[in-house]
Write an enzyme that holds these catalytic residues in place. Structure first.
Site, mmCIF file in Angstrom:
data_model
loop_
_atom_site.group_PDB
_atom_site.id
_atom_site.type_symbol
_atom_site.label_atom_id
_atom_site.label_comp_id
_atom_site.label_asym_id
_atom_site.label_seq_id
_atom_site.Cartn_x
_atom_site.Cartn_y
_atom_site.Cartn_z
ATOM 1 N N GLU A 1 0.610 -1.017 0.053
ATOM 2 C CA GLU A 1 0.064 0.247 -0.097
ATOM 3 C C GLU A 1 1.265 1.379 0.282
ATOM 4 O O GLU A 1 1.671 1.597 1.260
ATOM 5 C CB GLU A 1 -0.868 0.001 1.302
ATOM 6 C CG GLU A 1 -2.348 -0.806 1.269
ATOM 7 C CD GLU A 1 -3.398 -0.314 2.403
ATOM 8 O OE1 GLU A 1 -4.026 -1.429 2.486
ATOM 9 O OE2 GLU A 1 -2.357 -0.193 3.452
ATOM 10 N N ASN B 1 -13.007 -3.302 11.626
ATOM 11 C CA ASN B 1 -13.224 -4.141 13.457
ATOM 12 C C ASN B 1 -14.630 -4.732 13.893
ATOM 13 O O ASN B 1 -15.515 -3.996 13.396
ATOM 14 C CB ASN B 1 -12.879 -3.164 14.455
ATOM 15 C CG ASN B 1 -11.334 -2.942 14.137
ATOM 16 O OD1 ASN B 1 -10.204 -3.203 13.982
ATOM 17 N ND2 ASN B 1 -10.717 -1.462 14.599
ATOM 18 N N ARG C 1 -16.289 -5.545 16.061
ATOM 19 C CA ARG C 1 -16.596 -5.961 17.481
ATOM 20 C C ARG C 1 -16.591 -4.301 17.169
ATOM 21 O O ARG C 1 -16.478 -3.881 17.141
ATOM 22 C CB ARG C 1 -15.185 -6.350 18.497
ATOM 23 C CG ARG C 1 -13.449 -5.489 17.715
ATOM 24 C CD ARG C 1 -12.363 -5.335 18.740
ATOM 25 N NE ARG C 1 -11.822 -4.905 18.127
ATOM 26 C CZ ARG C 1 -11.002 -3.618 17.383
ATOM 27 N NH1 ARG C 1 -11.739 -2.709 18.879
ATOM 28 N NH2 ARG C 1 -10.165 -3.439 16.975
ATOM 29 N N VAL D 1 -12.614 -0.385 22.026
ATOM 30 C CA VAL D 1 -12.655 0.664 23.030
ATOM 31 C C VAL D 1 -12.984 2.622 22.803
ATOM 32 O O VAL D 1 -13.921 2.491 24.177
ATOM 33 C CB VAL D 1 -11.101 1.280 23.843
ATOM 34 C CG1 VAL D 1 -10.194 1.895 24.436
ATOM 35 C CG2 VAL D 1 -10.242 0.170 23.206
#
Lengths: 81, 457
Positions: free
Chosen positions: B199, B289, B291, B294
């Site tokens: 990349e 992600n 999930r 944080v």
């Protein structure tokens, strides 16, 4: 021959391998150099290398793989020479 | 869903348990032998010890956690973040045991966990990706050809990496030639998959991410978060929204994130991460992600939506509780990660007993923590003690509130990053809201009056 005790620099979990599917850093009976890494100690996701600290033969690991160590605990013994 | 097992520890376990209790669910905590006295264990209706202190033998033991769920009569498992949260194999075992996994399908986790497949999926959904190889590169010749179009420096990335791991930046063809086989070898041993891709390295970029939610049929976003303030690729402060992001860019970016969620028929909470180049006003997909993150509280503070509650109700089979039109962003929120690390010794972890712990409170201040006075900060897990989250009707108000809140932190027994965070809250670059992913480390080497290199004492 004088014996050198390798001690853990930090409290944490001791690892003999860089990754679960990799061979150990060092085997018992192997020749090691002072600056050679023989294990890792993990504390709060940070890793510290454990160096042999003396040239010689690594006679035995005192600490088991993935065991919990305190700072200064014995990790291994090296026959210096 | 009647009984929820929370497969995590610390502040996120506490956060999930709170949402579960508010929904009237019975709750099961898991813990290692080192955490038997921890707050999250006491908050749950019951708990199971899943192994000894090292995480690899407890919180990361997939079979032990599934066995605990079955033994405790749980019918659902929430993985939190970290640990087993993005392991398709774990999600598969939970589902295979006849339980509900609070998160997307194992297939979606696998798809987004493979960075090459994720990139291809993003491209298919019309989401701009960073210029680079369209798939894995096997040989030096292939890599050199790709680098011919991206230019140098270029990043070699492990397909199975992520979160800043498995990345090597090379500045020339010579370096690329040498580094490629090495990175492949490292990727094989670290991630069990030698595939790498290339990349373009976007310099002076910002890390901006979009919170998405899906119920398999409908897909929404809850605005963006700015997460560029990082040290060693770990986020230190997060904001909602991203300061100075042009409205047109925000619209395109959130639209792209929703398009990607729809492309994979996403189920649950997810985050689509972008690199934003402010000079070109361009953004590119980095990863998704699968999930809760944080930093989810900053989104909750500006939208008034409980993301963890929504995870649970959607996992239980309910449709999304709100349509896109009802998501409104109000004011500004900041999150500061208070870690048990010593800023005066290069951020060495500082485990120990919390002889004193006083965390801030007051209007529009939210503190998420799994720690308490008298409790232990074990050396085995991450160093996050608490997240100090503040809201204000403007960014300026939020910043003033953050300074006030950080001043209230009192910790004895372990060193914390509180003094560092407090100085950061006064830093002119932060106050101005003009920073990128390497700014914090630059400020930390700046020993002038404004810089962060001075010791806190």
């Amino acid at each position: 021959m004088p014996e050198h005790t390798v001690r853990s620099p930090l409290p944490g979990v001791f690892y003999r391998r860089p990754a679960p599917d990799q061979p150990p850093f060092a085997e018992e009976g192997a020749a090691v150099t002072a600056d050679q890494t023989i294990g890792l100690v993990e504390i709060m996701k940070q890793y510290a290398e454990v160096k042999a600290g003396a040239d010689g033969s690594l006679t035995a690991f005192v600490a088991e793989d993935q065991s919990v160590l305190g700072a200064g605990d014995a990790v291994a013994t090296v026959d210096v020479g | 869903m009647q009984t929820l097992l929370v497969a995590n520890r610390g502040e996120i376990a506490v956060r999930v348990l709170r949402a579960a209790r508010e929904l009237g669910l019975r709750t099961v905590a898991v813990c290692s032998e080192a955490d038997v006295g921890a707050l999250h264990v006491r908050m749950a209706d019951t708990h199971r010890v899943v192994g000894p202190a090292p995480a690899t033998r407890s919180y990361l033991d997939e079979d032990a956690v599934v066995a605990a769920a079955l033994d405790a009569g749980a019918d659902a498992v929430h993985p939190g973040y970290g640990f087993l949260s993005e392991r398709a194999s774990f999600a598969g075992k939970v589902v295979g045991a006849g339980l509900t996994f609070v998160g997307p399908s194992p297939e979606a986790i696998r798809l987004m966990g493979d960075k090459v497949l994720a990139r291809q999926t993003a491209a298919r959904a019309g989401v701009p990706t960073v210029p680079g190889s369209d798939g894995p590169v096997a040989t030096v010749e292939e890599a050199l050809e790709v680098a011919g179009s991206t230019g140098f420096p270029v990043a070699i990335k492990a397909a199975a990496g992520g979160g800043g791991r498995g990345i090597r930046v090379v500045a020339s063809a010579e370096e690329l030639r040498e580094a490629l086989p090495r990175v492949q070898g490292e990727a094989r041993s670290a991630f069990g998959n030698p595939e790498v891709y290339l990349e373009r390295l976007v310099q002076r970029a910002r890390h901006v991410e979009v919170q998405v939610f899906g119920d398999g049929e409908r897909f929404v976003h809850l605005g963006e978060r700015e997460c560029s303030l990082q040290r060693r690729r770990q986020k230190v402060v997060e904001e909602a929204g991203a300061p100075g992001l042009p409205e047109a860019v925000r619209e395109r970016m959130t639209g792209a994130a929703v398009a990607l969620a729809a492309e994979v028929g996403y189920h649950g909470a997810g985050t689509v991460e972008f690199l934003y180049d402010p000079e070109r006003a361009e953004f590119h997909f980095i990863e998704m992600n699968t999930r809760i993150q944080v930093e989810h509280p900053v989104t909750e503070m500006v939208t008034g939506r409980d993301l963890v509650r929504e995870q649970l109700t959607v996992a239980a089979g309910d449709p999304l509780s709100f349509p896109q039109e009802e998501v409104r962003v109000q004011g500004h929120a900041l999150e500061f990660r208070l870690n048990a690390e010593d800023p005066d010794t290069g951020f060495l972890p500082s485990p120990g007993t919390l002889a004193r712990l006083h965390l801030p409170g007051g209007p529009f201040v939210r503190v998420d923590s799994g720690s308490e006075q008298g409790g232990e900060v074990p050396p085995f897990y991450d160093s996050l003690l608490a997240k100090v989250v503040v809201w204000g009707d403007t960014r300026e108000t939020a910043l003033a509130r953050a300074r006030r809140a950080l001043d209230e932190v009192e910790v004895e027994g372990v060193a914390t990053t509180a003094p560092f965070l407090r100085r950061l809250a006064d830093h002119p670059g932060f106050v101005a809201g003009s920073y990128h992913t390497t700014s914090l480390e630059e400020w930390m080497t700046d020993s002038s009056e404004a810089g962060l290199a001075r010791r806190s004492a």
